[in-house]
Write an enzyme that holds these catalytic residues in place. Sequence first.
Site, PDB file in Angstrom:
ATOM      1  N   ARG A 188       0.826  -1.217   0.000  1.00 59.24           N
ATOM      2  CA  ARG A 188       0.000   0.000   0.000  1.00 59.24           C
ATOM      3  C   ARG A 188       0.857   1.262   0.000  1.00 59.24           C
ATOM      4  O   ARG A 188       0.500   2.282  -0.616  1.00 59.24           O
ATOM      5  CB  ARG A 188      -0.919  -0.020   1.224  1.00 59.24           C
ATOM      6  CG  ARG A 188      -1.962   1.088   1.271  1.00 59.24           C
ATOM      7  CD  ARG A 188      -3.001   0.753   2.331  1.00 59.24           C
ATOM      8  NE  ARG A 188      -4.034   1.767   2.426  1.00 59.24           N
ATOM      9  CZ  ARG A 188      -4.129   2.647   3.420  1.00 59.24           C
ATOM     10  NH1 ARG A 188      -3.227   2.626   4.406  1.00 59.24           N
ATOM     11  NH2 ARG A 188      -5.105   3.524   3.454  1.00 59.24           N
ATOM     12  N   HIS A 227       0.258   4.302  -2.590  1.00 54.22           N
ATOM     13  CA  HIS A 227      -0.073   5.648  -2.141  1.00 54.22           C
ATOM     14  C   HIS A 227       1.030   6.645  -2.476  1.00 54.22           C
ATOM     15  O   HIS A 227       0.750   7.834  -2.637  1.00 54.22           O
ATOM     16  CB  HIS A 227      -0.347   5.641  -0.644  1.00 54.22           C
ATOM     17  CG  HIS A 227      -1.727   5.192  -0.303  1.00 54.22           C
ATOM     18  ND1 HIS A 227      -2.450   5.697   0.754  1.00 54.22           N
ATOM     19  CD2 HIS A 227      -2.545   4.288  -0.906  1.00 54.22           C
ATOM     20  CE1 HIS A 227      -3.638   5.118   0.797  1.00 54.22           C
ATOM     21  NE2 HIS A 227      -3.712   4.245  -0.198  1.00 54.22           N
ATOM     22  N   ASN A 272      -3.924   8.597   4.607  1.00 55.96           N
ATOM     23  CA  ASN A 272      -2.720   8.043   5.233  1.00 55.96           C
ATOM     24  C   ASN A 272      -2.640   8.225   6.739  1.00 55.96           C
ATOM     25  O   ASN A 272      -2.007   7.415   7.434  1.00 55.96           O
ATOM     26  CB  ASN A 272      -1.477   8.669   4.597  1.00 55.96           C
ATOM     27  CG  ASN A 272      -1.311   8.277   3.141  1.00 55.96           C
ATOM     28  OD1 ASN A 272      -1.567   7.133   2.762  1.00 55.96           O
ATOM     29  ND2 ASN A 272      -0.886   9.230   2.315  1.00 55.96           N
ATOM     30  N   HIS A 311      -6.200  -5.998  -2.494  1.00 62.74           N
ATOM     31  CA  HIS A 311      -7.008  -6.163  -1.275  1.00 62.74           C
ATOM     32  C   HIS A 311      -7.281  -7.634  -0.967  1.00 62.74           C
ATOM     33  O   HIS A 311      -8.068  -7.932  -0.075  1.00 62.74           O
ATOM     34  CB  HIS A 311      -8.317  -5.393  -1.410  1.00 62.74           C
ATOM     35  CG  HIS A 311      -8.146  -3.911  -1.308  1.00 62.74           C
ATOM     36  ND1 HIS A 311      -9.144  -3.011  -1.605  1.00 62.74           N
ATOM     37  CD2 HIS A 311      -7.066  -3.160  -0.948  1.00 62.74           C
ATOM     38  CE1 HIS A 311      -8.687  -1.775  -1.426  1.00 62.74           C
ATOM     39  NE2 HIS A 311      -7.434  -1.844  -1.025  1.00 62.74           N
TER      40      HIS A 311
END
Length: 330
Positions: A65, A69, A94, A193
């Site tokens: 992740r 991001h 975040n 996910h």
Amino acid sequence: MKPSKTTTHPSLIIIMLMLLLCASVNSQLTSDFYVQSCPKVFQIVRQEVKNAIKTEMRMAASLLRLHFHDCFVNGCDASLLLDGNNTEKSSNANLNSARGFEVVDNIKNALERTCSGVVSCADILAIAARDSVILSGGPSWRVLLGRRDGMVSNQTAANSALPSPFETADQILAKFVAVDLNATDVASLSGAHTIGLAKCGTFSHRLFNFSGSGAPDRTMNTELQTNLQGVCPLNGDGDKTTDLDINSVDLFDNHYFSNLVNGKGILQSDQELFSGGDAAALATKILVQQYSDDSKLFFNDFRNSMIRMGNIRPLTGSQGEIRKNCRVLN
């Protein structure tokens, strides 16, 4: 007789220059970038990631992740790692959510002991993401390297650029298109996910009064709905977590997509890929069904999408810097 002159349309010149620019950027990212300057880079990163996952399996999803991001805001430049006020760390997506920074610190420290000032924090994120997938049972790919670290971290940019768990497929696709990704990338990268956890605060709005309807989200499987209402009661602890991929915890596979087909997606943004009614969902629904039926297709598209995502506006050459500490500028 004078020879006739040929003219090139200005728009064609612009297109040619853009293609040359893209080619030059991609040519500077290579899988053997550190073969001379830090030949053990892959071994060192793999060992540190392995140590972290052995301590906490969830860390694989957290490291993956971080790369995602980071790349969506100002490109893949490790700007997410910078400490300070109004940085990407403090953005909506975040703050109290992004994690794994200590693992990145450990990787950087190990690399600095072996080849000081050589490997960028941006490249560490790219390699760690790949290794996290592999160590969770997922596919491998050749990580292109040579990124340099950015000098700016912008909270406002992160708030607008990062996809949200409350968004529709159309809204998410728009954010992917903004960084030159497409609907296939939306579907395949959402497959990340298949590992990791979600906080109640990211999906509890689906459980009781979805969109002011006075009822739960009708696209959610009723058995799952009941179970999640027990985990995340009304006015309960929003920081409590549950598995993103029900019945396939910590294994990187295509089971996540089977969940979506059966109405068992945890996040609204996930279930929208199959059950949404907008234009983007028409495309992603087909992909979700295909990935549910064919894990090899998912793995292939995922690895290709990770490579494309890793190529989002990298800093190369003399741009940026190679941070000695990933949290601060040199």
